[in-house]
Design a protein around this motif. Structure first.
Motif, PDB file in Angstrom:
ATOM      1  N   ARG A   1     -33.683 -38.938  76.283  1.00 34.40           N
ATOM      2  CA  ARG A   1     -33.667 -40.271  75.789  1.00 34.40           C
ATOM      3  C   ARG A   1     -34.794 -41.006  76.161  1.00 34.40           C
ATOM      4  O   ARG A   1     -35.211 -42.206  76.000  1.00 34.40           O
ATOM      5  N   GLU A   2     -35.685 -40.315  76.997  1.00 33.81           N
ATOM      6  CA  GLU A   2     -36.934 -40.729  77.057  1.00 33.81           C
ATOM      7  C   GLU A   2     -37.894 -41.107  75.849  1.00 33.81           C
ATOM      8  O   GLU A   2     -37.936 -40.396  74.821  1.00 33.81           O
ATOM      9  N   PRO A   3     -38.415 -42.356  75.656  1.00 39.27           N
ATOM     10  CA  PRO A   3     -39.129 -42.938  74.588  1.00 39.27           C
ATOM     11  C   PRO A   3     -40.078 -41.847  74.206  1.00 39.27           C
ATOM     12  O   PRO A   3     -40.184 -41.717  72.667  1.00 39.27           O
ATOM     13  N   ALA A   4     -40.824 -41.351  74.734  1.00 40.32           N
ATOM     14  CA  ALA A   4     -41.826 -40.421  74.238  1.00 40.32           C
ATOM     15  C   ALA A   4     -41.192 -39.109  73.570  1.00 40.32           C
ATOM     16  O   ALA A   4     -41.724 -38.590  72.632  1.00 40.32           O
ATOM     17  N   ILE A   5     -40.130 -38.658  74.311  1.00 39.67           N
ATOM     18  CA  ILE A   5     -39.169 -37.293  73.765  1.00 39.67           C
ATOM     19  C   ILE A   5     -38.488 -37.953  72.366  1.00 39.67           C
ATOM     20  O   ILE A   5     -38.686 -37.274  71.564  1.00 39.67           O
TER      21      ILE A   5
END
Length: 261
Positions: A31-35
């Motif tokens: 859920r990390e934005p970059a991921i």
């Protein structure tokens, strides 16, 4: 801000914690934005890729692809990667088949750029590729805290996959002997020093098989398809690594340099 993987402890205690929390932590990491952006990019762009040249020419797709197979160190070796992918595995004398590290052959086989319809055209392949990338990225972040645990996670996946292959037993053992990170886990579990690598290859094979027979009651790599055997291998490696200082010592530097991106 990047998601920080929590190990909680070192050695086998940390391993047991990771086994309980791995899925939840990967879910949080995903859920990390970059991921999230990377997943969307792969899903959108990969199905339009029809050749190895196109893939290598896209920095973000290449980054995810290499990360999915634990080959991040080849990010700058574009010509090499393109040759591996373009020749595939079906042609006589295919480049990837001549490489001792079988991760290249696995990558070439799964992309299938040497066929009329490469797997990149299947939307489901993008999901599979990114799932592999997430697993490897999780391992990389674990390694920022404990490199022993990273090597153990790598071995858990690779040994299980190897045990299930239809190849001959000797072929499987030679793959272990030729895969530095994987070899270090077996060497550590067996109590072998790095000097074993100086023995003739057939003697190395015999020594590894004899030790497996004494520890697990079988010299066959297929025996690691049993969860209890795989867990014993990893537990022994981690316990012995803690007692000896493990991968922080020089014999392990080559294995870690291969795993690091």
């Amino acid at each position: 801000m990047s998601f920080q993987v929590s190990v909680g402890a070192t050695g086998y205690a940390g391993w047991k914690i990771l086994q309980r929390t791995r899925d939840a932590q990967i879910s949080a990491m995903s859920r990390e934005p970059a991921i999230v952006r990377s997943r969307a990019y792969v899903a959108e762009k990969l199905p339009s890729i029809a050749s190895a040249e196109q893939l290598v020419g896209d920095y973000r797709l290449l980054q995810v692809t290499l990360g999915a197979y634990g080959l991040e160190v080849d990010q700058k070796n574009k010509f090499f990667v393109q040759k591996v992918l373009a020749e595939g595995v079906t042609g006589e004398g295919a480049f990837s088949a001549r490489l001792s590290d079988k991760r290249y052959a696995a990558m070439a086989r799964e992309f299938a750029f040497d066929t009329d319809t490469p797997n990149t055209t299947d939307a489901a392949f993008a999901d599979k590729l990114f799932s592999q990338y997430l697993d490897r990225e999780f391992e990389r972040r674990v390694g920022e805290t404990d490199q022993n645990l990273r090597l153990a996670l790598n071995a858990q996946r690779e040994v299980a996959n190897l045990a299930a292959r239809p190849s001959s037993d000797n072929t499987k053992w030679y793959e272990i002997l030729g895969n530095t990170p994987l070899r270090k886990v077996f060497e550590g579990a067996f109590g072998f020093g790095s000097n074993y690598a100086r023995l003739p290859i057939d003697r190395q094979l015999a020594e590894f098989k004899n030790k497996a027979q004494s520890m697990f009651g079988s010299s066959e790599v297929a025996s690691f398809s049993k969860p209890e055997n795989l867990d014993k291998l990893i537990k022994t490696y981690l316990v012995r690594s803690q007692l000896t200082g493990g991968v922080t010592q020089s014999p392990y530097s080559a294995a870690l340099s291969i795993l690091k991106g």
